[in-house]
Design a protein around this motif. Structure first.
Motif, mmCIF file in Angstrom:
data_model
loop_
_atom_site.group_PDB
_atom_site.id
_atom_site.type_symbol
_atom_site.label_atom_id
_atom_site.label_comp_id
_atom_site.label_asym_id
_atom_site.label_seq_id
_atom_site.Cartn_x
_atom_site.Cartn_y
_atom_site.Cartn_z
ATOM 1 N N GLY A 140 0.811 -1.214 0.000
ATOM 2 C CA GLY A 140 0.000 0.000 0.000
ATOM 3 C C GLY A 140 0.842 1.260 0.000
ATOM 4 O O GLY A 140 2.059 1.227 0.213
ATOM 5 N N LYS A 141 0.183 2.401 -0.191
ATOM 6 C CA LYS A 141 0.885 3.692 -0.249
ATOM 7 C C LYS A 141 1.224 4.226 1.136
ATOM 8 O O LYS A 141 2.094 5.074 1.279
ATOM 9 C CB LYS A 141 0.016 4.712 -1.004
ATOM 10 C CG LYS A 141 -0.209 4.358 -2.468
ATOM 11 C CD LYS A 141 -1.027 5.415 -3.180
ATOM 12 C CE LYS A 141 -2.496 5.374 -2.811
ATOM 13 N NZ LYS A 141 -3.187 4.149 -3.253
ATOM 14 N N ARG A 142 0.510 3.767 2.180
ATOM 15 C CA ARG A 142 0.731 4.222 3.558
ATOM 16 C C ARG A 142 0.548 5.735 3.703
ATOM 17 O O ARG A 142 1.244 6.394 4.495
ATOM 18 C CB ARG A 142 2.126 3.837 4.056
ATOM 19 C CG ARG A 142 2.520 2.379 3.823
ATOM 20 C CD ARG A 142 1.662 1.402 4.592
ATOM 21 N NE ARG A 142 2.183 0.053 4.489
ATOM 22 C CZ ARG A 142 1.507 -0.990 4.014
ATOM 23 N NH1 ARG A 142 0.258 -0.820 3.581
ATOM 24 N NH2 ARG A 142 2.051 -2.185 3.983
ATOM 25 N N VAL A 143 -0.385 6.301 2.948
ATOM 26 C CA VAL A 143 -0.573 7.749 2.980
ATOM 27 C C VAL A 143 -0.973 8.217 4.376
ATOM 28 O O VAL A 143 -0.450 9.234 4.879
ATOM 29 C CB VAL A 143 -1.626 8.178 1.940
ATOM 30 C CG1 VAL A 143 -1.990 9.651 2.118
ATOM 31 C CG2 VAL A 143 -1.103 7.938 0.530
ATOM 32 N N ARG A 144 -1.871 7.518 5.023
ATOM 33 C CA ARG A 144 -2.389 7.973 6.317
ATOM 34 C C ARG A 144 -1.314 7.954 7.411
ATOM 35 O O ARG A 144 -1.153 8.948 8.122
ATOM 36 C CB ARG A 144 -3.621 7.153 6.686
ATOM 37 C CG ARG A 144 -4.805 7.469 5.770
ATOM 38 C CD ARG A 144 -5.756 6.291 5.588
ATOM 39 N NE ARG A 144 -6.715 6.575 4.515
ATOM 40 C CZ ARG A 144 -6.436 6.356 3.208
ATOM 41 N NH1 ARG A 144 -5.263 5.867 2.837
ATOM 42 N NH2 ARG A 144 -7.347 6.624 2.291
ATOM 43 N N PRO A 145 -0.598 6.852 7.587
ATOM 44 C CA PRO A 145 0.463 6.911 8.607
ATOM 45 C C PRO A 145 1.566 7.909 8.268
ATOM 46 O O PRO A 145 2.107 8.564 9.169
ATOM 47 C CB PRO A 145 1.005 5.475 8.643
ATOM 48 C CG PRO A 145 0.539 4.821 7.409
ATOM 49 C CD PRO A 145 -0.743 5.486 7.050
ATOM 50 N N VAL A 146 1.901 8.060 7.003
ATOM 51 C CA VAL A 146 2.934 9.029 6.627
ATOM 52 C C VAL A 146 2.466 10.444 6.922
ATOM 53 O O VAL A 146 3.224 11.278 7.437
ATOM 54 C CB VAL A 146 3.330 8.855 5.146
ATOM 55 C CG1 VAL A 146 4.176 10.025 4.663
ATOM 56 C CG2 VAL A 146 4.098 7.548 4.954
ATOM 57 N N LEU A 147 1.215 10.750 6.623
ATOM 58 C CA LEU A 147 0.662 12.063 6.971
ATOM 59 C C LEU A 147 0.769 12.311 8.471
ATOM 60 O O LEU A 147 1.143 13.411 8.913
ATOM 61 C CB LEU A 147 -0.803 12.147 6.544
ATOM 62 C CG LEU A 147 -1.121 12.581 5.125
ATOM 63 C CD1 LEU A 147 -2.605 12.367 4.835
ATOM 64 C CD2 LEU A 147 -0.748 14.043 4.890
#
Length: 287
Positions: free
Chosen positions: A39-46
């Motif tokens: 996955g892109k892991r957008v939420r944890p990275v944000l």
């Protein structure tokens, strides 16, 4: 988007799952299968970027980041079920109910949902911050947020939905958890009201821009790049931004939201540079 942050999240997730004992082996395999997809892991990275922008370390915000990815993953597992979106491909692999079975997929989603709150409740943070993180995630993921948005999305299938109705769906279904991710980074850092207000404006704009770009990629993207079946929304009668506005107006709207998000970061200063870059990535991405 930061590949190093994605790798850090993945390493922490594997370590967390390895440390958990007791669940039935089949259930644990299904949970790992769901979480370890590419996955892109957008939420944890944000979340991690927001925490650093507010002056704390990634380590202190990592439990919140992991909890966000667990909630997001559980929602995908359940959304893919035959009773919901009936998908057989996710992140370039068979969906959990295809790789295992429907009952195991339901239980894997349930396990991820509850583990997310266990991780937050046991985080090495002051009690008031842990409580605030739990509340923020519950609101973003619950019936006024992500779950409510999915319900509205299902109810709208085959119906005529205007732009305001579509905005209401997407603010909840996708935007609420992305907003929660940004705010949870600020909460973990103990950010003041001014910084939290800036993160809130940024998160709302980024959340909607992300969904508009998803709608665009459902029309213009490739299944290989996206890792899932495309063009299902139009086939199932769902309203989308390209369907209502056309592709070019949708692109302009997404870019305007990114500009709004970047402008909102002013009170955070130079430390918010990675958040600005991530906002731009959201409308430039191809998956």
């Amino acid at each position: 988007m930061s590949a190093s942050l994605r790798r850090e999240v993945d390493m922490e997730m594997r370590s967390l799952l390895s440390s958990r004992r007791g669940p039935p082996s089949r259930l644990k395999r299904a949970v790992r299968y769901a979480l370890e997809g590419p996955g892109k892991r957008v939420r944890p990275v944000l979340c991690l970027m927001a925490a650093e922008a507010c002056g704390t370390s990634r380590r202190r915000a990592m439990p919140a980041a992991l909890a966000l990815e667990m909630i997001h993953t559980y929602s995908l597992v359940h959304d893919d079920l035959p009773a919901m979106d009936d998908d057989d491909l996710r992140r370039g692999r068979p969906t959990v109910h295809k790789a295992f079975d429907e009952a195991t997929a339901i239980l894997a989603g349930d396990a991820l949902l509850t583990l997310a709150f266990e991780v937050l409740a046991s985080a090495a943070l002051p009690a008031e911050r842990r409580a605030a993180l739990v509340l923020e995630l519950a609101r973003g993921a619950g019936w006024a947020g992500m779950v409510g948005g999915q319900a509205l999305d299902l109810e709208a299938e085959g119906r005529r939905v205007g732009l305001s109705g579509l905005l209401g769906i997407h603010r909840r279904k996708t935007g609420a958890l992305l907003l929660a991710a940004v705010r949870m980074g600020g909460i973990a850092a103990g950010a003041d009201r001014r910084r939290m207000d800036a993160l809130t404006v940024y998160g709302r704009a980024v959340g909607l821009a992300f969904q508009i770009q998803d709608d665009i990629l459902d029309v213009t993207g490739s299944e290989k790049a996206m890792g899932k079946r495309l063009r299902k929304d139009a086939a199932s009668g769902k309203a989308t931004y390209p369907g209502l506005l056309g592709l070019e107006r949708s692109r302009r709207r997404a870019r305007a939201l990114v500009d709004e998000a970047v402008k909102a970061l002013g009170p955070l200063g130079a430390k918010a540079g990675p958040l600005a870059d991530l906002a731009r990535y959201i409308v430039d991405r191809e998956r």
